[in-house]
Design a protein around this motif. Structure first.
Motif, mmCIF file in Angstrom:
data_model
loop_
_atom_site.group_PDB
_atom_site.id
_atom_site.type_symbol
_atom_site.label_atom_id
_atom_site.label_comp_id
_atom_site.label_asym_id
_atom_site.label_seq_id
_atom_site.Cartn_x
_atom_site.Cartn_y
_atom_site.Cartn_z
ATOM 1 N N ILE A 106 -1.701 -12.181 -12.069
ATOM 2 C CA ILE A 106 -1.683 -11.914 -10.886
ATOM 3 C C ILE A 106 -0.658 -12.003 -9.862
ATOM 4 O O ILE A 106 -0.263 -13.621 -9.616
ATOM 5 N N HIS A 107 -0.803 -10.734 -8.701
ATOM 6 C CA HIS A 107 0.560 -10.365 -8.366
ATOM 7 C C HIS A 107 -0.521 -10.136 -6.495
ATOM 8 O O HIS A 107 -1.406 -10.266 -6.602
ATOM 9 N N THR A 108 0.769 -10.669 -5.762
ATOM 10 C CA THR A 108 -0.124 -10.558 -4.473
ATOM 11 C C THR A 108 0.853 -9.781 -3.503
ATOM 12 O O THR A 108 1.995 -9.704 -3.620
ATOM 13 N N LEU A 109 0.007 -9.567 -2.636
ATOM 14 C CA LEU A 109 0.368 -8.102 -0.866
ATOM 15 C C LEU A 109 -0.434 -8.591 0.068
ATOM 16 O O LEU A 109 -1.447 -9.436 0.161
ATOM 17 N N THR A 110 -0.080 -8.642 1.174
ATOM 18 C CA THR A 110 -0.392 -9.419 2.481
ATOM 19 C C THR A 110 -0.823 -8.166 3.216
ATOM 20 O O THR A 110 -0.540 -6.970 2.420
ATOM 21 N N LEU A 111 -2.470 -8.435 3.741
ATOM 22 C CA LEU A 111 -3.056 -7.448 3.955
ATOM 23 C C LEU A 111 -4.100 -7.952 5.233
ATOM 24 O O LEU A 111 -4.299 -9.244 5.224
ATOM 25 N N ASP A 112 -4.070 -7.193 5.882
ATOM 26 C CA ASP A 112 -4.753 -7.322 7.580
ATOM 27 C C ASP A 112 -6.083 -6.381 7.927
ATOM 28 O O ASP A 112 -5.537 -5.047 8.287
ATOM 29 N N VAL A 113 -7.390 -6.379 7.258
ATOM 30 C CA VAL A 113 -7.905 -5.243 7.121
ATOM 31 C C VAL A 113 -8.335 -4.769 8.143
ATOM 32 O O VAL A 113 -9.429 -3.997 9.256
ATOM 33 N N GLU A 114 -8.026 -5.641 9.634
ATOM 34 C CA GLU A 114 -8.366 -5.182 10.952
ATOM 35 C C GLU A 114 -7.337 -3.970 11.832
ATOM 36 O O GLU A 114 -7.906 -4.049 12.728
ATOM 37 N N SER A 115 -6.323 -3.958 11.024
ATOM 38 C CA SER A 115 -5.427 -2.883 11.299
ATOM 39 C C SER A 115 -5.122 -2.014 10.234
ATOM 40 O O SER A 115 -4.797 -1.178 9.200
ATOM 41 N N ALA A 116 -5.715 -0.486 11.416
ATOM 42 C CA ALA A 116 -5.750 0.525 11.107
ATOM 43 C C ALA A 116 -4.310 0.924 9.911
ATOM 44 O O ALA A 116 -4.176 1.496 8.937
ATOM 45 N N ALA A 117 -3.465 1.048 11.636
ATOM 46 C CA ALA A 117 -2.094 1.673 10.307
ATOM 47 C C ALA A 117 -1.798 0.635 9.819
ATOM 48 O O ALA A 117 -0.969 0.929 8.442
ATOM 49 N N GLY A 118 -2.035 -1.273 9.795
ATOM 50 C CA GLY A 118 -1.227 -1.581 8.564
ATOM 51 C C GLY A 118 -2.532 -1.358 6.986
ATOM 52 O O GLY A 118 -1.643 -2.172 5.827
ATOM 53 N N VAL A 119 -3.147 -1.212 7.135
ATOM 54 C CA VAL A 119 -4.629 -0.844 5.693
ATOM 55 C C VAL A 119 -3.753 0.466 5.337
ATOM 56 O O VAL A 119 -3.385 0.423 4.141
ATOM 57 N N VAL A 120 -2.386 1.430 6.384
ATOM 58 C CA VAL A 120 -1.954 3.095 5.801
ATOM 59 C C VAL A 120 -1.009 2.758 4.978
ATOM 60 O O VAL A 120 -0.437 2.141 3.560
ATOM 61 N N ASP A 121 -0.352 1.280 5.853
ATOM 62 C CA ASP A 121 1.182 0.840 5.085
ATOM 63 C C ASP A 121 0.501 -0.026 3.740
ATOM 64 O O ASP A 121 1.013 0.251 3.135
ATOM 65 N N PHE A 122 0.081 -0.819 3.983
ATOM 66 C CA PHE A 122 -0.700 -1.649 2.969
ATOM 67 C C PHE A 122 -0.783 -0.822 1.176
ATOM 68 O O PHE A 122 -0.147 -1.237 -0.147
ATOM 69 N N ALA A 123 -1.657 0.023 1.558
ATOM 70 C CA ALA A 123 -2.117 1.470 0.508
ATOM 71 C C ALA A 123 -0.486 1.725 0.108
ATOM 72 O O ALA A 123 -0.813 2.070 -1.680
ATOM 73 N N GLN A 124 0.965 2.425 0.878
ATOM 74 C CA GLN A 124 1.472 2.747 -0.007
ATOM 75 C C GLN A 124 2.373 1.495 -0.496
ATOM 76 O O GLN A 124 2.913 1.808 -1.522
ATOM 77 N N ARG A 125 2.329 0.258 -0.240
ATOM 78 C CA ARG A 125 2.949 -0.943 -0.639
ATOM 79 C C ARG A 125 2.015 -0.675 -1.663
ATOM 80 O O ARG A 125 3.283 -1.025 -3.216
ATOM 81 N N LEU A 126 1.366 -0.953 -1.591
ATOM 82 C CA LEU A 126 0.258 -1.453 -3.178
ATOM 83 C C LEU A 126 1.177 -0.013 -4.554
ATOM 84 O O LEU A 126 0.485 -0.468 -5.067
ATOM 85 N N LEU A 127 0.354 1.251 -4.102
ATOM 86 C CA LEU A 127 0.587 2.074 -5.419
ATOM 87 C C LEU A 127 1.804 2.111 -5.352
ATOM 88 O O LEU A 127 2.787 2.716 -6.413
ATOM 89 N N ALA A 128 3.261 1.759 -4.172
ATOM 90 C CA ALA A 128 4.777 1.658 -5.221
ATOM 91 C C ALA A 128 4.816 0.888 -6.198
ATOM 92 O O ALA A 128 5.511 1.004 -6.989
ATOM 93 N N ALA A 129 4.177 -0.726 -5.651
ATOM 94 C CA ALA A 129 4.706 -1.975 -6.882
ATOM 95 C C ALA A 129 3.633 -1.668 -7.996
ATOM 96 O O ALA A 129 3.940 -2.459 -9.438
ATOM 97 N N HIS A 130 2.457 -1.344 -7.811
ATOM 98 C CA HIS A 130 0.896 -1.181 -9.148
ATOM 99 C C HIS A 130 0.252 0.430 -9.046
ATOM 100 O O HIS A 130 -1.110 0.248 -8.802
ATOM 101 N N PRO A 131 0.864 1.675 -9.476
ATOM 102 C CA PRO A 131 1.107 3.109 -9.247
ATOM 103 C C PRO A 131 -0.621 3.257 -10.516
ATOM 104 O O PRO A 131 -0.991 3.938 -10.688
ATOM 105 N N ALA A 132 -1.360 1.776 -11.536
ATOM 106 C CA ALA A 132 -1.700 2.046 -12.284
ATOM 107 C C ALA A 132 -3.477 1.245 -11.855
ATOM 108 O O ALA A 132 -4.392 1.751 -12.636
ATOM 109 N N VAL A 133 -3.582 0.874 -10.604
ATOM 110 C CA VAL A 133 -3.862 0.729 -10.172
ATOM 111 C C VAL A 133 -5.471 1.204 -10.369
ATOM 112 O O VAL A 133 -5.216 2.611 -9.989
ATOM 113 N N ASN A 134 -7.112 0.704 -10.741
ATOM 114 C CA ASN A 134 -7.850 2.222 -10.938
ATOM 115 C C ASN A 134 -9.320 0.789 -10.121
ATOM 116 O O ASN A 134 -10.222 1.873 -10.584
#
Length: 253
Positions: free
Chosen positions: A52-80
Motif C-alpha cells: 500500500i503506497h500513499t500520495l497526497t491529493l486535494d480533489v477540490e483543486s483542478a490544478a491539483g488533480v492534474v499534478d496528482f495524475a502526473q505524480r501517480l503515473l510517474a510512480a505507478h505506471p501500472a495503475v489499471n
C-alpha cells in the motif's frame, strides 16, 4: 474485474470505506495506492502493508488533480483501476437562505473531483489490460436525505455519470458503481457508532464477496441498500424520504 494482480488507486483511502477496501484488496494480492489530503491518515492506513503506497491529493483543486495524475503515473505506471471514493457530507438547511460554502465544497469534492480525476486518467486506463473505474455513490443517490440535499444530489449525478461512462468505455474499461448504505464511518459526526448503520467491516466483507462474482456486477449493492436502489420502481420512495427526514430531524440535523 479481476481479483488480484491489479494496481488500484483509491481516493479517500485514509479512512472509512476507502481504507477498509484498500486493506482487503491489498490482502487479496493487489498493489494499492491510497490518496487523500492528510498524509498522517494515509500513513496510518498503509502501516504494516508493504504494497500500500500513499500520495497526497486535494480533489477540490483542478490544478491539483492534474499534478496528482502526473505524480501517480510517474510512480505507478501500472495503475489499471481507479476507485473514486473521496467524498464529504454536510448537513444543510435548504429551506432558508444560507451560506452556500458547504454546498459548493460538496459539489467540488463529490462531483467535480471524480469527473476531473477520471478525465486525467481515462486515456491511460483505456490502454491498460483489465482496466476498471469504480465510482462510489450512495443509497442516497436513489432516496435523498433532505437534511443533506447537495450530498444526495452529487451522488445522484455520479450515478448518472457512471451510466454514461459505462456506455462510452464499453469494451475498453469496465465501469462499476458501488452504492453503500449508511455505514459506520466518520463521514458525519457520531456516525461511527450510529444505530441502524452497517458496521464497516461487515459492509466491506459483503462488498468483496460481490466483487468476487463472475462476471462482476455493474452495480455493487449490499443487501441493506437494495430497497433504496429500487424505491422509485417499488413505489416506496416517498415513504423512505419521510423516514430519513424524520430520523435526521430527531438527531437535530
Amino acid at each position: 474485474m479481476k481479483q488480484s494482480g491489479n494496481t488500484i488507486l483509491i481516493t479517500g483511502g485514509g479512512s472509512g470505506i476507502g481504507e477498509a477496501l484498500a486493506h482487503r484488496w491489498h490482502d487479496a494480492g493487489n498493489t494499492v495506492i491510497i490518496a487523500g489530503r492528510r498524509q498522517e491518515a494515509l500513513d496510518a492506513a498503509a502501516a504494516g502493508r508493504d504494497n500500500i503506497h500513499t500520495l497526497t491529493l486535494d480533489v477540490e483543486s483542478a490544478a491539483g488533480v492534474v499534478d496528482f495524475a502526473q505524480r501517480l503515473l510517474a510512480a505507478h505506471p501500472a495503475v489499471n483501476v481507479l476507485v473514486n471514493n473521496a467524498g464529504i457530507m454536510r448537513y444543510e438547511k435548504a429551506g432558508e437562505a444560507r451560506d452556500l460554502a458547504d454546498a459548493e465544497a460538496t459539489i467540488e469534492t463529490n462531483l467535480l473531483g471524480p469527473i476531473r480525476l477520471t478525465d486525467a486518467l481515462v486515456d491511460h486506463l483505456s490502454g491498460q489490460a483489465d482496466a476498471a473505474i469504480i465510482n462510489v455513490t450512495s443509497g442516497l443517490a436513489f432516496v435523498p436525505l433532505a437534511a443533506t440535499p447537495t450530498y444526495s444530489a452529487t451522488k445522484a449525478a455520479i450515478h448518472s455519470y457512471t451510466v454514461s461512462l459505462r456506455k462510452v468505455l464499453e469494451g475498453e474499461v469496465e465501469v462499476i458503481e458501488l452504492a453503500p448504505p449508511g455505514v459506520q464511518t466518520s463521514l458525519t459526526p457520531g456516525q461511527e457508532n450510529r444505530d441502524g448503520y452497517q458496521p464497516l467491516d461487515e459492509f466491506a466483507d459483503e462488498v468483496m464477496a460481490l466483487f468476487a462474482q463472475e462476471p462482476t456486477p455493474s452495480e455493487i449493492l449490499v443487501e441493506r441498500v437494495r430497497a433504496f436502489r429500487h424505491a422509485e420502481k417499488d413505489g416506496t420512495l416517498d415513504k423512505f424520504v419521510d423516514q430519513l427526514y424524520d430520523m435526521a430531524k430527531a438527531r437535530g440535523a
